[in-house]
Scaffold this motif. Structure first.
Motif, PDB file in Angstrom:
ATOM      1  N   PRO A  98       9.093  44.788 -27.972  1.00  0.00           N
ATOM      2  CA  PRO A  98       8.204  43.935 -28.770  1.00  0.00           C
ATOM      3  C   PRO A  98       6.808  43.750 -28.186  1.00  0.00           C
ATOM      4  N   VAL A  99       6.680  43.773 -26.848  1.00  0.00           N
ATOM      5  CA  VAL A  99       5.345  43.578 -26.276  1.00  0.00           C
ATOM      6  C   VAL A  99       4.421  44.737 -26.641  1.00  0.00           C
ATOM      7  N   VAL A 100       4.973  45.941 -26.820  1.00  0.00           N
ATOM      8  CA  VAL A 100       4.166  47.102 -27.213  1.00  0.00           C
ATOM      9  C   VAL A 100       3.972  47.129 -28.726  1.00  0.00           C
ATOM     10  N   THR A 101       5.076  47.064 -29.475  1.00  0.00           N
ATOM     11  CA  THR A 101       4.961  47.152 -30.939  1.00  0.00           C
ATOM     12  C   THR A 101       4.204  45.955 -31.507  1.00  0.00           C
TER      13      THR A 101
ATOM     14  N   HIS B 277       4.213  37.299 -16.337  1.00  0.00           N
ATOM     15  CA  HIS B 277       2.767  37.534 -16.373  1.00  0.00           C
ATOM     16  C   HIS B 277       2.414  38.950 -16.776  1.00  0.00           C
ATOM     17  N   ARG B 278       3.328  39.906 -16.565  1.00  0.00           N
ATOM     18  CA  ARG B 278       3.050  41.298 -16.920  1.00  0.00           C
ATOM     19  C   ARG B 278       2.835  41.441 -18.422  1.00  0.00           C
ATOM     20  N   ASN B 279       3.649  40.734 -19.202  1.00  0.00           N
ATOM     21  CA  ASN B 279       3.495  40.813 -20.655  1.00  0.00           C
ATOM     22  C   ASN B 279       2.157  40.244 -21.100  1.00  0.00           C
ATOM     23  N   GLY B 280       1.731  39.157 -20.481  1.00  0.00           N
ATOM     24  CA  GLY B 280       0.427  38.588 -20.819  1.00  0.00           C
ATOM     25  C   GLY B 280      -0.705  39.545 -20.522  1.00  0.00           C
ATOM     26  N   ILE B 281      -0.614  40.250 -19.400  1.00  0.00           N
ATOM     27  CA  ILE B 281      -1.656  41.214 -19.035  1.00  0.00           C
ATOM     28  C   ILE B 281      -1.687  42.368 -20.035  1.00  0.00           C
ATOM     29  N   ILE B 282      -0.519  42.865 -20.430  1.00  0.00           N
ATOM     30  CA  ILE B 282      -0.442  43.988 -21.371  1.00  0.00           C
ATOM     31  C   ILE B 282      -1.096  43.624 -22.692  1.00  0.00           C
ATOM     32  N   VAL B 283      -0.729  42.467 -23.244  1.00  0.00           N
ATOM     33  CA  VAL B 283      -1.255  42.060 -24.552  1.00  0.00           C
ATOM     34  C   VAL B 283      -2.754  41.776 -24.462  1.00  0.00           C
TER      35      VAL B 283
ATOM     36  N   ALA C 233      -1.457  49.613 -24.435  1.00  0.00           N
ATOM     37  CA  ALA C 233      -0.212  48.849 -24.399  1.00  0.00           C
ATOM     38  C   ALA C 233       0.932  49.682 -23.833  1.00  0.00           C
ATOM     39  N   PHE C 234       1.024  50.933 -24.274  1.00  0.00           N
ATOM     40  CA  PHE C 234       2.109  51.795 -23.810  1.00  0.00           C
ATOM     41  C   PHE C 234       1.968  52.122 -22.325  1.00  0.00           C
TER      42      PHE C 234
END
Length: 661
Positions: A146-149, A406-412, A451-452
């Motif tokens: 979900p973090v990518v899509t 925190h990794r998901n926040g950085i990606i988005v 994102a990927f």
């Protein structure tokens, strides 16, 4: 023949998906699918044609080719053959994911027919890649969480909004016989001015948005599902009455016309464009998987990996055919998935009937000419509503993401930031050679790639602690990787305060390792709590102190209770409040034999706490045991959040600002 024997040879009943309805029902329900689908189907070629400068005649052909190929693609998916098509009531249409990249590809290739041919080359190759990847996609889908899509879908919506906004301020230019004259301009000092009659154009655009919103607010069911279509129809009618809609091409368009392969010429193959379109199809494959599982749940039919592969092969073949017959990449249309849920008509032959209708419409150029006559301002208004909805879907998907990590926040954040950079400042794309400007010229492309790549870097390359979850007694911060690797004794010690020192819950949760993310760890505690024996659950409930009690010793376990109580200052009660609360808790313990358990942080105030306790005195003992367990789970949830906040105060503060309660 004996009855028992007849029973054995009786053929099994058909699943509703495979039921062939009477012809009149097939026609009515099929046409309904076409209505729900039509606006979304034709808006892609209209947006593309407008952006790359196609003539009205070329746009008409594009619309007819799109409808014709949509019909073929839907037959492939609903009826299927060999290992192609999932055989569910899924209607196929051009994916919105491809709009922005195709516009960039077309513009960079010079626009017009030359731009179309470069697009078709990329579409053909992406269709082949999709077909070949179909059986293996289940193995790589984990790289599109979900973090990518969610990031990609959000970027799609945001990237398309400027396109809709640009259409909303265009008016008819008699010199070019097209909508190409902006009603906004600037003077030598950079001040904005509105051209004569500009207010009429802006009112048509904003009025279309208002019409769509009003229909969605006042109506339910089928009418609500075609709000965009009705907005386009009503908006166009108003524009025609105001002299801003032009249908000159309808008179000259043929009644019947057949779209021919490579009508505009042989496709051109440009590597950067191909890579961009392949990325689009990878995202589309994830969306198709979701639509397949959603539809299977609606119709009550089990699907497996092979079913998903058949659906993806159909997408690949349909996209390849689209490149041949002057159309675009295809995917399942979510609007029609919702219509299946709404109508409860599960037959795939209804969708097949709708596909036949679309093929027929694709052979009628006059119908395409009418659609091509929709004013740019009305189209822009509808686009604002539609593309904003796409962004909302992305935001909903991101709602499933654990932002305590925190990794998901950085990606988005990074992906959205770079995507918006090139969307707001398209001139950045000129830093690359022309053939490769698609990488920096498309927000969707750079957002998807970012994102990927970041997901792979943070989650699959090298070692990472992951989300900061807790701290050790020595003050060291530990993440998910350390928690998955720590011995049971340390695990129990770390999370013991969550449940008043009842270590059996923590020990049971330990056996559910490895935890894939913070939410998975949280859920393991909940599952351990609610799956325990009655005896252990009663033991847990009995371990909580009485609300308002002063007998809470400081220390590792006591500190958790003290922190809970501080939410409404239970340690600083006035005499009257203390007596009132003590009376309720005493009466509760006397009636049920265990303490009154309430999540103080959710109570709001001492008065609400007392009122809730009094209300629960009227319940049965069994209901109170269940309620106490639910409340203990809430308490543990807040304490779990405390652990994360103490371990990562900055990340928690950011997550709180992004998701205010």
């Amino acid at each position: 023949m004996p009855a028992a024997t007849a029973e054995k040879v009786r053929p099994p009943a058909k699943h509703p998906v495979d039921e062939v309805l009477p012809p009149q029902q097939l026609a009515i329900y099929g046409f309904q699918h076409v209505l729900a689908f039509y606006a979304g189907a034709v808006i892609v070629p209209i947006l593309l044609g407008s952006a790359i400068g196609l003539t009205p005649d070329q746009l008409i052909h594009l619309i007819n080719a799109d409808l014709f190929t949509c019909g073929i693609a839907s037959l492939l998916q609903a009826i299927g053959f060999w290992k192609i098509g999932v055989r569910l009531p899924l209607l196929q249409g051009v994916t919105f994911t491809a709009v922005s990249p195709m516009i960039i590809i077309g513009v960079n290739a010079g626009g017009g027919v030359n731009g179309l041919l470069t697009i078709y080359g990329a579409v053909l190759v992406s269709g082949v890649v999709t077909f070949l990847l179909a059986p293996f996609f289940g193995k790589i889908v984990r790289f599109f969480p979900p973090v990518v899509t969610g990031t990609v879908i959000t970027v799609i919506g945001f990237s398309l909004l400027p396109v809709a906004a640009g259409d909303a301020i265009l008016r008819w230019d008699p010199k070019t016989s097209s909508y190409s004259q902006s009603v906004l301009s600037t003077d030598a000092h950079g001040n904005w001015h509105l051209a004569s009659g500009g207010w009429k154009i802006l009112c048509l655009a904003l009025g279309t948005v208002v019409i769509i919103v009003v229909i969605q607010r006042l109506f339910r069911g089928f009418v609500q599902t075609i709000a965009v279509l009705l907005g386009l129809v009503i908006g166009t009618l108003i524009a025609w009455l105001a002299g801003e809609a032009h249908f000159d091409s309808v008179r000259t368009a043929s009644w019947v016309g057949v779209t021919t392969p490579f009508h505009f010429g042989m496709p051109k193959f440009v590597l950067a464009a191909i890579i961009s379109m392949v990325l689009v199809m990878l995202v589309t494959m994830v969306e198709t998987c979701g639509d397949v599982f959603a539809t299977a749940e609606i119709v009550g039919k089990r699907v497996d990996g092979e079913d998903v592969a058949r659906a993806l092969r159909a997408d690949g073949v349909a996209t390849f055919i689209g490149g041949i017959f002057n159309s675009f990449p295809y995917t399942c249309f979510a609007e029609n998935v919702g219509l299946v849920r709404l109508t409860k008509i599960k037959s795939r032959y209804v969708v097949a009937t709708a596909a036949v209708f679309m093929i027929i419409l694709g052979l009628l150029p006059k119908a395409g000419a009418i659609v091509a006559g929709i004013p740019s301002s009305v189209l822009g208004g509808a686009g604002l509503a539609m593309f904003s909805t796409v962004a909302v879907v992305g935001i909903q998907t991101l709602g499933k993401v654990d932002f305590n990590d925190h990794r998901n926040g950085i990606i988005v954040a990074t992906s959205l930031g770079l995507a918006m950079l090139v969307t707001a400042e398209p001139g950045v794309s000129t830093l690359l050679p022309k053939d490769y400007q698609v990488f920096l010229g498309s927000g969707i492309t750079i957002g998807s790639i970012t994102a990927f790549v970041l997901y792979m870097v943070f989650f699959h390359v090298g070692n990472s602690r992951g989300a900061a979850i807790a701290t050790t007694s020595s003050g060291d911060v530990i993440g998910l990787a350390q928690i998955n690797a720590m011995p049971k004794e340390d695990f129990v010690h770390t999370f013991e305060p969550l449940f008043q020192g009842n270590t059996w819950i923590i020990a049971d949760a330990f056996d559910r390792r490895p935890f894939k993310d913070t939410q998975d760890l949280r859920e393991s505690f909940q599952e351990a709590l609610f799956s325990a024996s009655d005896e252990k659950q009663r033991e847990l409930i009995a371990g909580y102190p009485d609300l308002g009690s002063q007998e809470i010793a400081p220390g590792e376990l006591g500190d958790a209770s003290i922190r809970d109580r501080a939410a409404i200052m239970l340690s600083q009660l006035r005499d009257g409040e203390r007596e009132e609360l003590a009376g309720v808790t005493s009466a509760y313990r006397e009636k049920f034999g265990f303490p009154l358990v309430i999540c103080v942080r959710d109570a709001g105030s001492v008065d609400q706490l007392v009122a809730q306790g009094r209300a629960r005195l009227d319940n049965s003992r069994h209901q109170e045991l269940v309620t106490a367990l639910v409340e203990s789970a809430k308490i543990a949830g807040h304490r779990f959040d405390d652990l994360i906040a103490d371990a990562d105060p900055i990340g928690t503060a950011r997550a709180s600002m992004a998701n205010p309660q």
